[in-house]
Design a protein around this motif. Sequence first.
Motif, PDB file in Angstrom:
ATOM      1  N   UNK A 522       0.839  -1.200   0.000  1.00 37.29           N
ATOM      2  CA  UNK A 522       0.000   0.000   0.000  1.00 37.29           C
ATOM      3  C   UNK A 522       0.874   1.250   0.000  1.00 37.29           C
ATOM      4  N   UNK A 523       1.937   1.252   0.812  1.00 40.02           N
ATOM      5  CA  UNK A 523       2.823   2.416   0.889  1.00 40.02           C
ATOM      6  C   UNK A 523       3.475   2.702  -0.464  1.00 40.02           C
ATOM      7  N   UNK A 524       3.974   1.656  -1.121  1.00 42.36           N
ATOM      8  CA  UNK A 524       4.588   1.850  -2.430  1.00 42.36           C
ATOM      9  C   UNK A 524       3.569   2.371  -3.436  1.00 42.36           C
ATOM     10  N   UNK A 525       2.367   1.899  -3.334  1.00 45.92           N
ATOM     11  CA  UNK A 525       1.308   2.371  -4.241  1.00 45.92           C
ATOM     12  C   UNK A 525       1.019   3.856  -4.000  1.00 45.92           C
ATOM     13  N   UNK A 526       0.984   4.261  -2.744  1.00 44.07           N
ATOM     14  CA  UNK A 526       0.773   5.678  -2.422  1.00 44.07           C
ATOM     15  C   UNK A 526       1.905   6.542  -2.958  1.00 44.07           C
ATOM     16  N   UNK A 527       3.147   6.077  -2.807  1.00 46.66           N
ATOM     17  CA  UNK A 527       4.292   6.831  -3.314  1.00 46.66           C
ATOM     18  C   UNK A 527       4.223   6.981  -4.830  1.00 46.66           C
ATOM     19  N   UNK A 558      -0.290  11.479   5.466  1.00 42.88           N
ATOM     20  CA  UNK A 558      -0.803  10.900   6.699  1.00 42.88           C
ATOM     21  C   UNK A 558      -1.045   9.412   6.572  1.00 42.88           C
ATOM     22  N   UNK A 559      -1.551   8.980   5.420  1.00 44.32           N
ATOM     23  CA  UNK A 559      -1.749   7.548   5.182  1.00 44.32           C
ATOM     24  C   UNK A 559      -0.412   6.814   5.145  1.00 44.32           C
ATOM     25  N   UNK A 560       0.598   7.442   4.563  1.00 44.20           N
ATOM     26  CA  UNK A 560       1.926   6.832   4.524  1.00 44.20           C
ATOM     27  C   UNK A 560       2.550   6.773   5.917  1.00 44.20           C
ATOM     28  N   UNK A 561       2.318   7.805   6.714  1.00 46.15           N
ATOM     29  CA  UNK A 561       2.890   7.830   8.063  1.00 46.15           C
ATOM     30  C   UNK A 561       2.389   6.656   8.896  1.00 46.15           C
ATOM     31  N   UNK A 562       1.158   6.240   8.644  1.00 50.24           N
ATOM     32  CA  UNK A 562       0.609   5.096   9.368  1.00 50.24           C
ATOM     33  C   UNK A 562       1.296   3.789   8.985  1.00 50.24           C
ATOM     34  N   UNK A 563       1.986   3.806   7.847  1.00 47.79           N
ATOM     35  CA  UNK A 563       2.661   2.593   7.347  1.00 47.79           C
ATOM     36  C   UNK A 563       4.165   2.800   7.266  1.00 47.79           C
ATOM     37  N   UNK A 564       4.688   3.747   8.042  1.00 52.43           N
ATOM     38  CA  UNK A 564       6.087   4.163   7.909  1.00 52.43           C
ATOM     39  C   UNK A 564       7.051   2.996   8.119  1.00 52.43           C
TER      40      UNK A 564
END
Length: 683
Positions: A522-527, A558-564
């Motif tokens: 999910x994080x990579x997708x957000x990036x 903020x969504x990425x911070x949750x998956x840092x």
Amino acid sequence: MRNTTSFPLRGADLAFSAKTFAAAMLALLIALWIDLPRPYWAMATVYITSQPLAGATASKALYRVLGTLAGAAAAVAIVPAFVNSPELLSLVIALWTGICLYVSLLDRTPRSYLFMLAGYTLALIGFPAVADPAGIFDVAVARAQEITLGIVCATLVSTIVLPRSVAPAVAAKVEHWLDEARRLSRDVLLGGGGGVDDRAHRLRLAAEALEIDTLATHLAFDRGADHHAVEGLRSLRLHMQLLLPLLGSIHDRLAALDGHVDRELSDLLQRLAGWIVAGDDREPASRLRAVIDALRPSLEGRSSWDRIMIASLLIRLRELVDIAEDCRALNAAIAAGEDTAKVPLAFRSEQGIAPARHRDHALALWSAAGVVIAILVCCAFWIATGWADGASAPMMAAVACSFFASQDDPAPSIVRFAAWSLVAIVIDAVYLFAIIPAISDVELLIAALAPAFLLFGVLIARPQTMPIGMALGANGATLLALQSTYSADFQSYANSAIAFMVGMVAAVVLTRLVRSVRAEWIAQRLLRTSWETLATTAERRGHHDRAAFVGLMLDRLGLLAQRFAAIPEDDRRELDNLNQLRVGLNIIDLRRARHGLTAATLGAIDTMLDRLAAACRGRGLGTGMMPADLLAAIDVALLKTLDEPAAPAKEDALIGLVGIRTGLFPDAPAYHADATGLRSLVA
């Protein structure tokens, strides 16, 4: 300190639990009084609906009612039409639930409950009604009445009896956020802010800004909510969002100067650092603005990189003063209940833009497909076995898959929900076959139910145990199935409980097979999506959408911070420096400058933006570093911009180009007007 804060929380938890139990008993008694067929649904709805903060309960209440009515109407329209084709009926109900869940996941506001409830309400009403399709209208009306009654009781009790307003919670979070941002600003101005802890601090503030935004959506639903406070908070949040990337830009410029700071600028930075954390007795902001304006150097084509960086730094410092002063003024006006529209604001920004939120259509569609498959598998098992009580399986699969669809991997949460639901089944069995048979009046029934359901309410009140309390309270009330007369039968109860757990197990297994993903994915997708947004921002030449861009990128941040913790180290450094966000804001500064520049300069900037868009799309596809020709294009645009006559457009273009250069090429050699090949590129 810890003990002094725990007692008020415990008291609030007990008060919430008592209110929720009272609302549930009120809903149950009214449902019994007006002879609704399943009064326990009204009781269960109270435990599903109630939230510790009154505004949060009220914000969802209307949408829950509308969602229930939409699902009931769909049941009336769909079930009679397809009841003679069980396979087709199962498919239609599954598709309806999946489509509603898809829309719900894209919405990400309290309104999303409307779509989610419309989806699984059809399953809750439609599947049990297949045995008697002629009575579907009466069943749908009764179910809508029962659920609406529970919502109304929960909302009334929450907002009238010892209501806990959202406003103090929002105010406390905002005040804490501003205090932390002021300390971070001071550290950056004094030459810090570049360490691992400082970058993590910025990221944590970004995540907290998202939490404030989520909580603030409920503020307008508070009883007696102040319209001025709601509007003022919207403006304050925009300023707060802009502060984080601004601090990153100031840090970059100070790092690029690398100690080449004269005495006057050093004194200004010290003065600003003290002013930013000072109280009400601080010096007027107008004096600081005057000092900043006096120190700003004039620039021309052959200006040195240090001189350009100092000019750019002073522009950003002026923005810091303006934003910090506006934040104080807005926060004070909100606290005093004043009309924030009359507060004179120093920082110019686009206003009137609705908060932008990240929407992942592919992931929402994937989640919708998961719930469709889960429902169809349970229906196939039900139809193949001819199990009389098998309707509970697809019902619970629909509910479980919908409730937890917003999580990266819903399976663990569904497992925990199923486990605590099993506990609720055992507790209900004790009540139904050991306690309730000995009870002869409603007063004793309420007294008997109180210990268990008061405990469930306390668990709901605490964020860390809320899912446990929800599973126990909602499922406990549903499976208890209280009626006006006692008619419990162990075989029927066991069958219903088994069907309930079959639906849960099916939801877990199929979610693991179809929908579960890792947080890293999910994080990579957000990036990747953020790089695509940067490319689009560079291509959309003249649109002034700074506020919408900041809202969207900070929402993703903020969504990425949750998956840092799940993000690779290289991407972490880029993320915790807010790099993508700052580059995007600098692109918007460039776009704002377009109409005041000469054709030659505009052409150089457009060429650079085209190369930047291509490079960002390449990063989104994972192709690695930024190309060298982009750096050359930035330097050409810089040279052209420096030859422009002094004007606001030149200032916007300058800070945009410098910000893009330092953001994308922090280790590149300093810009120099006479660099080999630069003049030839311009020619």
